[in-house]
Write an enzyme that holds these catalytic residues in place. Sequence first.
Site, PDB file in Angstrom:
ATOM      1  N   TYR A  27      -3.201  -2.343   6.556  1.00 24.22           N
ATOM      2  CA  TYR A  27      -2.050  -1.631   5.985  1.00 24.22           C
ATOM      3  C   TYR A  27      -1.475  -2.413   4.800  1.00 24.22           C
ATOM      4  CZ  TYR A  27       2.499   0.633   5.619  1.00 24.22           C
ATOM      5  OH  TYR A  27       3.615   1.290   5.140  1.00 24.22           O
ATOM      6  N   GLY A  50       8.794  12.612   6.624  1.00 21.22           N
ATOM      7  CA  GLY A  50       9.388  11.342   6.198  1.00 21.22           C
ATOM      8  C   GLY A  50       9.980  11.354   4.800  1.00 21.22           C
ATOM      9  N   ILE A  51       9.763  10.246   4.073  1.00 22.67           N
ATOM     10  CA  ILE A  51      10.384  10.127   2.752  1.00 22.67           C
ATOM     11  C   ILE A  51       9.725  11.047   1.720  1.00 22.67           C
ATOM     12  CG2 ILE A  51      11.271   7.779   3.159  1.00 22.67           C
ATOM     13  CD1 ILE A  51       8.968   6.706   1.452  1.00 22.67           C
ATOM     14  N   GLY A  52       8.471  11.406   1.937  1.00 21.75           N
ATOM     15  CA  GLY A  52       7.792  12.344   1.025  1.00 21.75           C
ATOM     16  C   GLY A  52       8.462  13.708   1.087  1.00 21.75           C
ATOM     17  N   GLY A  64       1.713  13.582   0.902  1.00 23.90           N
ATOM     18  CA  GLY A  64       2.414  13.253   2.156  1.00 23.90           C
ATOM     19  C   GLY A  64       3.782  13.916   2.160  1.00 23.90           C
ATOM     20  N   ALA A  65       3.816  15.185   1.704  1.00 23.68           N
ATOM     21  CA  ALA A  65       5.102  15.846   1.430  1.00 23.68           C
ATOM     22  C   ALA A  65       5.680  16.585   2.629  1.00 23.68           C
ATOM     23  CB  ALA A  65       4.914  16.814   0.266  1.00 23.68           C
ATOM     24  N   ASN A  66       4.972  16.566   3.760  1.00 23.18           N
ATOM     25  CA  ASN A  66       5.478  17.349   4.890  1.00 23.18           C
ATOM     26  C   ASN A  66       6.377  16.550   5.821  1.00 23.18           C
ATOM     27  OD1 ASN A  66       2.603  16.290   5.470  1.00 23.18           O
ATOM     28  ND2 ASN A  66       3.515  16.479   7.496  1.00 23.18           N
ATOM     29  N   SER A 105       4.980  -1.147  -0.150  1.00 14.85           N
ATOM     30  CA  SER A 105       5.716  -1.685   1.003  1.00 14.85           C
ATOM     31  C   SER A 105       5.870  -3.185   0.839  1.00 14.85           C
ATOM     32  CB  SER A 105       4.943  -1.398   2.282  1.00 14.85           C
ATOM     33  OG  SER A 105       5.472  -2.138   3.358  1.00 14.85           O
TER      34      SER A 105
HETATM   35  N1  LIG Z   1       8.648   4.218   7.124  1.00 17.42           N
HETATM   36  C1  LIG Z   1       8.674   2.975   6.676  1.00 17.42           C
HETATM   37  O1  LIG Z   1       9.376   2.097   7.197  1.00 17.42           O
HETATM   38  C2  LIG Z   1       7.821   2.593   5.499  1.00 17.42           C
HETATM   39  C3  LIG Z   1       7.931   1.291   4.978  1.00 17.42           C
HETATM   40  C4  LIG Z   1       7.158   0.941   3.869  1.00 17.42           C
HETATM   41  C5  LIG Z   1       6.309   1.870   3.300  1.00 17.42           C
HETATM   42  N2  LIG Z   1       6.200   3.128   3.824  1.00 17.42           N
HETATM   43  C6  LIG Z   1       5.282   4.073   3.185  1.00 17.42           C
HETATM   44  O2  LIG Z   1       5.944   5.301   2.982  1.00 17.42           O
HETATM   45  C7  LIG Z   1       4.956   6.345   2.826  1.00 17.42           C
HETATM   46  C8  LIG Z   1       5.432   7.575   3.572  1.00 17.42           C
HETATM   47  O3  LIG Z   1       5.469   7.278   4.944  1.00 17.42           O
HETATM   48  P1  LIG Z   1       6.677   7.706   5.898  1.00 17.42           P
HETATM   49  O4  LIG Z   1       7.300   6.468   6.374  1.00 17.42           O
HETATM   50  O5  LIG Z   1       7.490   8.762   5.251  1.00 17.42           O
HETATM   51  O6  LIG Z   1       5.854   8.257   7.160  1.00 17.42           O
HETATM   52  P2  LIG Z   1       5.365   9.719   7.582  1.00 17.42           P
HETATM   53  O7  LIG Z   1       6.557  10.562   7.849  1.00 17.42           O
HETATM   54  O8  LIG Z   1       4.376   9.512   8.660  1.00 17.42           O
HETATM   55  O9  LIG Z   1       4.663  10.279   6.255  1.00 17.42           O
HETATM   56  C9  LIG Z   1       3.349   9.947   5.912  1.00 17.42           C
HETATM   57  C10 LIG Z   1       2.753  11.130   5.176  1.00 17.42           C
HETATM   58  O10 LIG Z   1       1.425  10.776   4.749  1.00 17.42           O
HETATM   59  C11 LIG Z   1       0.523  11.776   5.225  1.00 17.42           C
HETATM   60  N3  LIG Z   1      -0.806  11.254   5.476  1.00 17.42           N
HETATM   61  C12 LIG Z   1      -1.141  10.216   6.282  1.00 17.42           C
HETATM   62  N4  LIG Z   1      -2.480  10.087   6.338  1.00 17.42           N
HETATM   63  C13 LIG Z   1      -2.996  11.082   5.561  1.00 17.42           C
HETATM   64  C14 LIG Z   1      -4.314  11.513   5.244  1.00 17.42           C
HETATM   65  N5  LIG Z   1      -5.392  10.928   5.755  1.00 17.42           N
HETATM   66  N6  LIG Z   1      -4.462  12.558   4.404  1.00 17.42           N
HETATM   67  C15 LIG Z   1      -3.390  13.186   3.872  1.00 17.42           C
HETATM   68  N7  LIG Z   1      -2.116  12.865   4.164  1.00 17.42           N
HETATM   69  C16 LIG Z   1      -1.931  11.826   5.003  1.00 17.42           C
HETATM   70  C17 LIG Z   1       1.148  12.258   6.525  1.00 17.42           C
HETATM   71  O11 LIG Z   1       0.587  13.483   6.944  1.00 17.42           O
HETATM   72  P3  LIG Z   1       0.659  13.917   8.521  1.00 17.42           P
HETATM   73  O12 LIG Z   1       2.081  14.319   8.778  1.00 17.42           O
HETATM   74  O13 LIG Z   1      -0.330  15.016   8.611  1.00 17.42           O
HETATM   75  O14 LIG Z   1       0.276  12.689   9.305  1.00 17.42           O
HETATM   76  C18 LIG Z   1       2.608  12.353   6.096  1.00 17.42           C
HETATM   77  O15 LIG Z   1       2.829  13.514   5.357  1.00 17.42           O
HETATM   78  C19 LIG Z   1       3.637   5.751   3.324  1.00 17.42           C
HETATM   79  O16 LIG Z   1       2.809   5.461   2.219  1.00 17.42           O
HETATM   80  C20 LIG Z   1       4.065   4.465   4.008  1.00 17.42           C
HETATM   81  O17 LIG Z   1       3.055   3.479   3.928  1.00 17.42           O
HETATM   82  C21 LIG Z   1       6.953   3.504   4.905  1.00 17.42           C
END
Ligand SMILES: NC(=O)c1ccc[n+]([C@@H]2O[C@H](COP(=O)([O-])OP(=O)(O)OC[C@H]3O[C@@H](n4cnc5c(N)ncnc54)[C@H](OP(=O)(O)O)[C@@H]3O)[C@@H](O)[C@H]2O)c1
Length: 299
Positions: free
Chosen positions: A179, A26-28, A22-24, A154
């Site tokens: 989730y 958000g936090i990744g 998920g490196a493209n 989370s």
């Molecule tokens: N944001 C928050 O408030 C929050 C709170 C608690 C936990 N988290 C966790 O933080 C992690 C990162 O999320 P984020 O908040 O940074 O959101 P994000 O920017 O949407 O990042 C999610 C990443 O996961 C990838 N991903 C999702 N489904 C996938 C699939 N089927 N196959 C491969 N890659 C996939 C996405 O790819 P695409 O760009 O192609 O969709 C994106 O790179 C997640 O595990 C999330 O549950 C986030």
Amino acid sequence: MVRADTNLPSPDLANKVYVVTGANSGIGYAAAENFAGRGAALALVCRSAEKGTEALSRIRGKTNNMNINLFIADFTSLSSVARVAKEINHTYDKVHVLCNNAGGANSSRTLTKDGFETTFQANHLAGFLLTKLLLPALLNAAEDGSARVVFTSSLGHKNSPLEFDDLNLEKNFSTLRAYGRSKLMNLLTARAIHKRYGDKNVIASSFHPGAVRTPIWRKGGILATVLGILMWPFMWSIKKGSDTFIWLASSNDEDVLSANGNYFFNRKQVSISAFATDEAAEQLWRASEELVQPFLPTE
Ligand SMILES: NC(=O)c1ccc[n+]([C@@H]2O[C@H](COP(=O)([O-])OP(=O)(O)OC[C@H]3O[C@@H](n4cnc5c(N)ncnc54)[C@H](OP(=O)(O)O)[C@@H]3O)[C@@H](O)[C@H]2O)c1
């Protein structure tokens, strides 16, 4: 092993291989950029080739680190995960740090082509399989010091206990339940890794990043979108949300070195739900192993 090739002033992660899913976005993305800026050899695992290529060029441009490779895998396909693990193993003989971060929310119950509920597979089973397939490379890195596996969990892990007879959520599906359970699975998997590989220098941990301003809130249907919009002003920046992530994956602080499979928030070990037990961790590990069995090498 791939060597870091960078002109950065203090490449403290030089010669370390970091794999970030998920490196493209958000936090990744933020964590990946940080590791690259510190000289790590970086493997970006992304679902979309287009978004992944964009992230790769952006990180290279910002950090001048050319030692970054892009791997494409859609976590709704376990064969895609197995293929990408093979490519990573072919590229690096050691993996020092695996960041299991990819994840998302789904507005309705759908099944992947592997036959699993999509959130269960994409947020848990896929990362579980990737970890199992990269374990030899992690153990190889652990021989020189320590290897790490970090899971983005989370606070939502407290939503609902696991029901081992309904991992696919055939009964009572809801976006939040699916989730939350998947995030509980991330936390439990870190615990199970510690139990199995802690004495082999593999440091496992999980964390809650906070409520962070990322696109994740737009992907869980109308309710999640509306909640995301309402909460947006109160949410943390991506920089703040990635801090504990980067700390667990790269700091040599005593608290990190003794993370012992535990769950963190804001650089502190914090309480977990009463149902996140060692027994649940063990049962989940065994159930997951059975489910991904067709994709594991034969002994
Ligand atoms: N944001 C928050 O408030 C929050 C709170 C608690 C936990 N988290 C966790 O933080 C992690 C990162 O999320 P984020 O908040 O940074 O959101 P994000 O920017 O949407 O990042 C999610 C990443 O996961 C990838 N991903 C999702 N489904 C996938 C699939 N089927 N196959 C491969 N890659 C996939 C996405 O790819 P695409 O760009 O192609 O969709 C994106 O790179 C997640 O595990 C999330 O549950 C986030």
